[in-house]
Design a protein around this motif. Structure first.
Motif, PDB file in Angstrom:
ATOM      1  N   UNK A  70      16.220   9.379  -1.172  1.00 34.13           N
ATOM      2  CA  UNK A  70      16.234  10.363  -0.091  1.00 34.13           C
ATOM      3  C   UNK A  70      16.429   9.705   1.268  1.00 34.13           C
ATOM      4  N   UNK A  71      15.808  10.282   2.306  1.00 31.67           N
ATOM      5  CA  UNK A  71      15.976   9.798   3.670  1.00 31.67           C
ATOM      6  C   UNK A  71      14.816   8.896   4.075  1.00 31.67           C
ATOM      7  N   UNK A  72      15.061   7.920   4.957  1.00 29.62           N
ATOM      8  CA  UNK A  72      13.980   7.067   5.433  1.00 29.62           C
ATOM      9  C   UNK A  72      13.095   7.830   6.423  1.00 29.62           C
ATOM     10  N   UNK A  73      11.825   7.450   6.467  1.00 31.64           N
ATOM     11  CA  UNK A  73      10.924   8.020   7.466  1.00 31.64           C
ATOM     12  C   UNK A  73      11.286   7.464   8.831  1.00 31.64           C
ATOM     13  N   UNK A  74      11.283   8.306   9.864  1.00 26.95           N
ATOM     14  CA  UNK A  74      11.711   7.884  11.194  1.00 26.95           C
ATOM     15  C   UNK A  74      10.819   6.781  11.755  1.00 26.95           C
ATOM     16  N   UNK A  75       9.575   6.681  11.268  1.00 27.98           N
ATOM     17  CA  UNK A  75       8.663   5.637  11.741  1.00 27.98           C
ATOM     18  C   UNK A  75       8.525   4.482  10.754  1.00 27.98           C
ATOM     19  N   UNK A  76       9.407   4.464   9.752  1.00 25.79           N
ATOM     20  CA  UNK A  76       9.430   3.337   8.844  1.00 25.79           C
ATOM     21  C   UNK A  76       8.455   3.407   7.689  1.00 25.79           C
ATOM     22  N   UNK A  77       7.875   4.586   7.439  1.00 27.08           N
ATOM     23  CA  UNK A  77       6.903   4.709   6.359  1.00 27.08           C
ATOM     24  C   UNK A  77       7.576   5.134   5.047  1.00 27.08           C
TER      25      UNK A  77
END
Length: 384
Positions: A324-331
């Motif tokens: 899926x997509x990466x978390x915007x804060x890197x989590x």
């Protein structure tokens, strides 16, 4: 140190009304006001913390983002400005929330009792807001964008002074060249002295005798600028990136405004976004589900092959972890969720009808799920 929850800071619930939020902030602002707590760093920090919480919770758009993403909604983005959060100075607080203290806005920047008073704010250029459309792939990887904007920029003829030349100035009569004027303000603490930017010279301390012929004394002109913006991976529809100092230039050398970049997502032809997960609806035939087969599933990086086991049931969800997509804060990263749907043809040939008629009479095609699946099995399926 991690930030406290904004609702906890103000001591209100998530369902608090606008007036309750304002009342709670005013109570804390009075308690920790620098004029009541001179040279108290702890009180000053609490004063700023309360103002930051109020700035978010009193704004419907910011509050919605905070409720959805928490402090992450305002963490690092392009230009160092984040998605709209903290870092306010005392100047900002008194300028933005002057009505809380009984005044009228920007005139509060020079209260006595706070470190000898701060410099009044000069002219500030207005912010610009642009929408940037991103594909799912750009959102997944992050992207550098060149944004062309029409805006006010500093006049090159007069270098932003607004004057024809260096001899075209006169000392301001109202402020005697200081750029500030003193006024008496009525607040909840009584009458107080306040310094403000001189309205005649805009804080320059001088007025223009002969104006620049290009900008007519404003120090700014309309022009076009291409601005480079780095958009981090994982952003979402409606998020706002703040590019500091890239808005409209201010008159006669003041502080420029910011460029507010609002994210808009382009729809993917096959994948549906659900937070950081992506949903794909797979339609396949009964023989494929009954016998098992291999199918192609679209991902952001291209198609992958997935095996359907024999006897796969309609509405089963297959999970492709980390696709899926990466978390915007890197989590971490979301998944692709493949929901299996049974496709039934709406027209059959005579031969097909005969074949299905024969299958219909077979034992396996005369059983309903209730006849061969126990209650315990159903419960197990729910928790798979």
């Amino acid at each position: 140190m991690s930030k406290r929850d904004y609702y906890e800071v103000l001591g209100v619930s998530k369902s608090a009304s606008e007036s309750e939020i304002k009342k709670a902030y005013r109570k804390l602002a009075i308690k920790y006001h620098p004029d009541k707590n001179p040279d108290d760093k702890d009180a000053e920090d609490k004063f700023k913390e309360a103002a930051e919480a109020y700035d978010v919770l009193s704004n419907a758009e910011k509050k919605q983002r905070y409720d959805q993403f928490g402090h992450a909604a305002f963490d690092g983005a392009a230009g160092g400005g984040g998605f709209g959060g903290g870092g306010m100075s005392m100047d900002d607080i008194f300028s933005m929330f002057g009505d809380i203290f009984g005044g009228g806005g920007g005139g509060f920047s020079g209260f006595s009792g706070f470190g000898g008073g701060g410099a009044p704010r000069r002219n500030r250029g207005s912010n610009l807001r642009v929408r940037v459309r991103l594909t799912l792939k750009e959102i997944a990887e992050g992207v550098d964008k060149k944004i062309k904007v029409n805006k006010y920029v500093q006049c090159t003829t007069c270098s932003g002074t607004g004057a024809k030349d260096n001899n075209s100035f006169h000392t301001c009569a109202k402020c005697s060249g200081s750029g500030r004027v003193t006024q008496i303000v009525n607040s909840f603490l009584g009458q107080m002295r306040s310094e403000a930017v001189c309205p005649d010279c805009g804080g320059d301390g001088k007025t223009i005798i002969n104006k620049c012929t290009e900008c007519h004394g404003d120090g700014i002109v309309k022009d076009e600028e291409v601005i480079h913006v780095r958009i981090p991976a994982g952003v979402a529809e409606g998020m706002q990136l703040n590019v500091s100092g890239k808005g409209n230039a201010a008159k006669r050398g003041g502080e420029p405004g910011d460029l507010l970049v609002v994210i808009a997502e382009e729809k993917h032809p096959e994948l549906i976004r659900d937070d950081n997960d992506l949903i794909y609806n797979l339609f396949t035939t009964f023989p494929n589900l009954a016998l098992g087969t291999e199918v192609e599933i679209p991902t952001i990086d291209g198609k992958v092959k997935v095996k359907l086991e024999a006897g796969t049931q309609p509405n089963k969800i297959l999970r492709l972890r980390g696709k899926g997509l990466p978390d915007v804060n890197g989590y971490g990263r979301g998944d692709i969720l493949v929901q299996v749907h049974l496709w039934v043809p709406n027209k059959l040939t005579k031969e097909e009808q005969e074949l299905l008629g024969q299958l219909k009479e077979q034992p396996n095609f005369n059983k309903s799920p209730r006849e061969h699946k126990s209650f315990k099995d159903k419960i197990k399926d729910m928790f798979k």
